[in-house]
Design an enzyme around this catalytic site. Structure first.
Site, PDB file in Angstrom:
ATOM      1  N   HIS A   1      40.197  53.155  24.193  1.00  0.00           N
ATOM      2  CA  HIS A   1      40.287  51.723  24.512  1.00  0.00           C
ATOM      3  C   HIS A   1      41.294  51.511  25.649  1.00  0.00           C
ATOM      4  CE1 HIS A   1      38.319  51.186  20.570  1.00  0.00           C
ATOM      5  NE2 HIS A   1      37.932  50.001  21.040  1.00  0.00           N
TER       6      HIS A   1
ATOM      7  N   LYS B   1      45.454  47.457  24.099  1.00  0.00           N
ATOM      8  CA  LYS B   1      45.040  47.328  22.691  1.00  0.00           C
ATOM      9  C   LYS B   1      46.231  47.570  21.766  1.00  0.00           C
ATOM     10  CE  LYS B   1      41.532  48.690  19.325  1.00  0.00           C
ATOM     11  NZ  LYS B   1      41.334  47.322  18.847  1.00  0.00           N
TER      12      LYS B   1
HETATM   13  N1  NAP Z   1      35.565  42.712  15.968  1.00  0.00           N
HETATM   14  C1  NAP Z   1      35.186  42.851  17.238  1.00  0.00           C
HETATM   15  O1  NAP Z   1      34.007  42.986  17.559  1.00  0.00           O
HETATM   16  C2  NAP Z   1      36.231  42.842  18.324  1.00  0.00           C
HETATM   17  C3  NAP Z   1      35.872  42.959  19.657  1.00  0.00           C
HETATM   18  C4  NAP Z   1      36.861  42.823  20.640  1.00  0.00           C
HETATM   19  C5  NAP Z   1      38.177  42.620  20.268  1.00  0.00           C
HETATM   20  N2  NAP Z   1      38.498  42.566  18.951  1.00  0.00           N
HETATM   21  C6  NAP Z   1      39.861  42.269  18.510  1.00  0.00           C
HETATM   22  O2  NAP Z   1      40.108  40.898  18.795  1.00  0.00           O
HETATM   23  C7  NAP Z   1      41.482  40.698  19.081  1.00  0.00           C
HETATM   24  C8  NAP Z   1      41.617  40.036  20.454  1.00  0.00           C
HETATM   25  O3  NAP Z   1      41.156  40.921  21.446  1.00  0.00           O
HETATM   26  P1  NAP Z   1      41.253  40.571  23.002  1.00  0.00           P
HETATM   27  O4  NAP Z   1      40.897  41.816  23.686  1.00  0.00           O
HETATM   28  O5  NAP Z   1      40.502  39.315  23.294  1.00  0.00           O
HETATM   29  O6  NAP Z   1      42.844  40.306  23.124  1.00  0.00           O
HETATM   30  P2  NAP Z   1      43.669  39.516  24.243  1.00  0.00           P
HETATM   31  O7  NAP Z   1      42.969  39.571  25.543  1.00  0.00           O
HETATM   32  O8  NAP Z   1      45.060  40.057  24.153  1.00  0.00           O
HETATM   33  O9  NAP Z   1      43.648  38.002  23.724  1.00  0.00           O
HETATM   34  C9  NAP Z   1      44.365  37.596  22.601  1.00  0.00           C
HETATM   35  C10 NAP Z   1      44.493  36.086  22.652  1.00  0.00           C
HETATM   36  O10 NAP Z   1      45.041  35.663  21.411  1.00  0.00           O
HETATM   37  C11 NAP Z   1      45.857  34.532  21.707  1.00  0.00           C
HETATM   38  N3  NAP Z   1      46.768  34.300  20.591  1.00  0.00           N
HETATM   39  C12 NAP Z   1      47.799  35.063  20.144  1.00  0.00           C
HETATM   40  N4  NAP Z   1      48.373  34.472  19.085  1.00  0.00           N
HETATM   41  C13 NAP Z   1      47.687  33.314  18.853  1.00  0.00           C
HETATM   42  C14 NAP Z   1      47.787  32.272  17.892  1.00  0.00           C
HETATM   43  N5  NAP Z   1      48.709  32.308  16.925  1.00  0.00           N
HETATM   44  N6  NAP Z   1      46.904  31.248  17.963  1.00  0.00           N
HETATM   45  C15 NAP Z   1      45.968  31.189  18.918  1.00  0.00           C
HETATM   46  N7  NAP Z   1      45.814  32.150  19.851  1.00  0.00           N
HETATM   47  C16 NAP Z   1      46.675  33.202  19.814  1.00  0.00           C
HETATM   48  C17 NAP Z   1      46.548  34.900  22.995  1.00  0.00           C
HETATM   49  O11 NAP Z   1      46.960  33.686  23.570  1.00  0.00           O
HETATM   50  P3  NAP Z   1      47.996  33.591  24.796  1.00  0.00           P
HETATM   51  O12 NAP Z   1      47.249  34.149  25.983  1.00  0.00           O
HETATM   52  O13 NAP Z   1      48.218  32.144  24.846  1.00  0.00           O
HETATM   53  O14 NAP Z   1      49.172  34.440  24.387  1.00  0.00           O
HETATM   54  C18 NAP Z   1      45.385  35.542  23.769  1.00  0.00           C
HETATM   55  O15 NAP Z   1      44.658  34.571  24.463  1.00  0.00           O
HETATM   56  C19 NAP Z   1      42.128  42.099  18.965  1.00  0.00           C
HETATM   57  O16 NAP Z   1      42.629  42.275  17.665  1.00  0.00           O
HETATM   58  C20 NAP Z   1      40.956  43.046  19.197  1.00  0.00           C
HETATM   59  O17 NAP Z   1      41.151  44.310  18.616  1.00  0.00           O
HETATM   60  C21 NAP Z   1      37.562  42.673  17.976  1.00  0.00           C
END
Ligand code: NAP
Length: 228
Positions: free
Chosen positions: A135, A139
């Site tokens: 990844h 991550k």
């Molecule tokens: N299950 C699946 O299919 C799948 C697929 C992809 C990713 N994921 C998981 O999904 C999560 C996010 O992935 P990503 O790649 O999109 O991460 P990312 O780009 O780091 O985005 C995370 C977002 O969460 C926001 N955030 C953090 N704390 C928050 C809160 N308390 N309330 C509202 N928003 C909050 C952050 O906001 P700010 O920018 O304002 O800090 C940021 O916009 C990870 O755990 C990843 O492993 C799962």
């Protein structure tokens, strides 16, 4: 539907785009607007049909608890909390809300789970198994929730108790690659899923929210994606 989306990061921004294209109203909330779950009170969620969460392992349990208290259905893509899955299941069932989670919301990965399940028979024929996952460097959790799911699926399907080794790589902007290698003294079997973009995850999460609309209860996406 009226969807409240938590997280406007790499995956959340695609969820918003796909949900709007499928005709839903979408309100997006980032970390700054949701300190101590400020956006998840019953009052603020009054007109919301479902909450979708793609945030971070450190805050997702608080989000789940707040949505159950507010009586709202929820789709959780955020990873890194699955060791608490039994507690969350009890919380959701006692609260009477609807809940779908997934180690991975892409249909391709869920098909890959079936391929891995079939290949697990190798472990009963003097093969050993290893899992590799790659990844992007941002991550937060390792090993990935998808790798942990693949490990469990293979171990349970093989009937063996020993855990398969999972090796994690964090490099560049890799969206997500999972490999299973089954090796005997005679040959090797390679299975690989390589995500080209986050679109598959986002599409699966929006469809899961639509599927959940008239339901209550606790569901794993791997058990329902065929119905979408
Ligand atoms: N299950 C699946 O299919 C799948 C697929 C992809 C990713 N994921 C998981 O999904 C999560 C996010 O992935 P990503 O790649 O999109 O991460 P990312 O780009 O780091 O985005 C995370 C977002 O969460 C926001 N955030 C953090 N704390 C928050 C809160 N308390 N309330 C509202 N928003 C909050 C952050 O906001 P700010 O920018 O304002 O800090 C940021 O916009 C990870 O755990 C990843 O492993 C799962």
């Amino acid at each position: 539907m009226n969807i409240l989306l938590l997280g406007r990061g790499k995956t959340g921004s695609l969820v918003a785009e796909i949900a709007r294209r499928r005709g839903h109203g979408v309100q997006v909330v980032g970390a700054a607007e949701n300190d101590a779950c400020a956006a998840l009170t019953a009052e603020k969620l009054h007109a919301v049909d479902a909450v979708i969460d793609f945030t971070a392992p450190s805050c997702v349990i608080g989000h789940i608890e707040a949505c159950v208290v507010a009586g709202k259905n929820m789709v959780v893509g955020t990873s890194g909390w699955h060791r608490e899955v039994d507690r969350v299941r009890t919380l959701v069932e006692n609260g009477g809300t609807g809940f779908v989670y997934a180690a991975n919301f892409s249909v391709g990965v869920n098909l890959f789970f079936d391929v891995a399940r079939a290949a697990a028979a190798a472990l009963r024929h003097e093969y050993s198994g290893q899992i590799f996952e790659r990844h992007h460097v941002q991550k937060k959790d390792a090993p990935s929730g998808t790798a942990i799911a693949i490990e469990r699926i293979i171990r349970e399907a093989s009937g063996k108790h020993d855990h398969l080794e999972i090796t994690s790589f964090r490099e560049g902007d890799v969206v997500g690659m999972h490999e299973v290698v089954l090796e005997s003294s005679a040959d090797r079997i390679y299975l690989c899923h390589d995500a080209k973009s986050r679109r598959g995850f986002a599409d699966g999460a929006v469809r899961a929210a639509e599927w959940l609309a008239d339901k209550k209860g606790f569901y794993d996406f791997k058990d329902l994606w065929r119905e979408l």
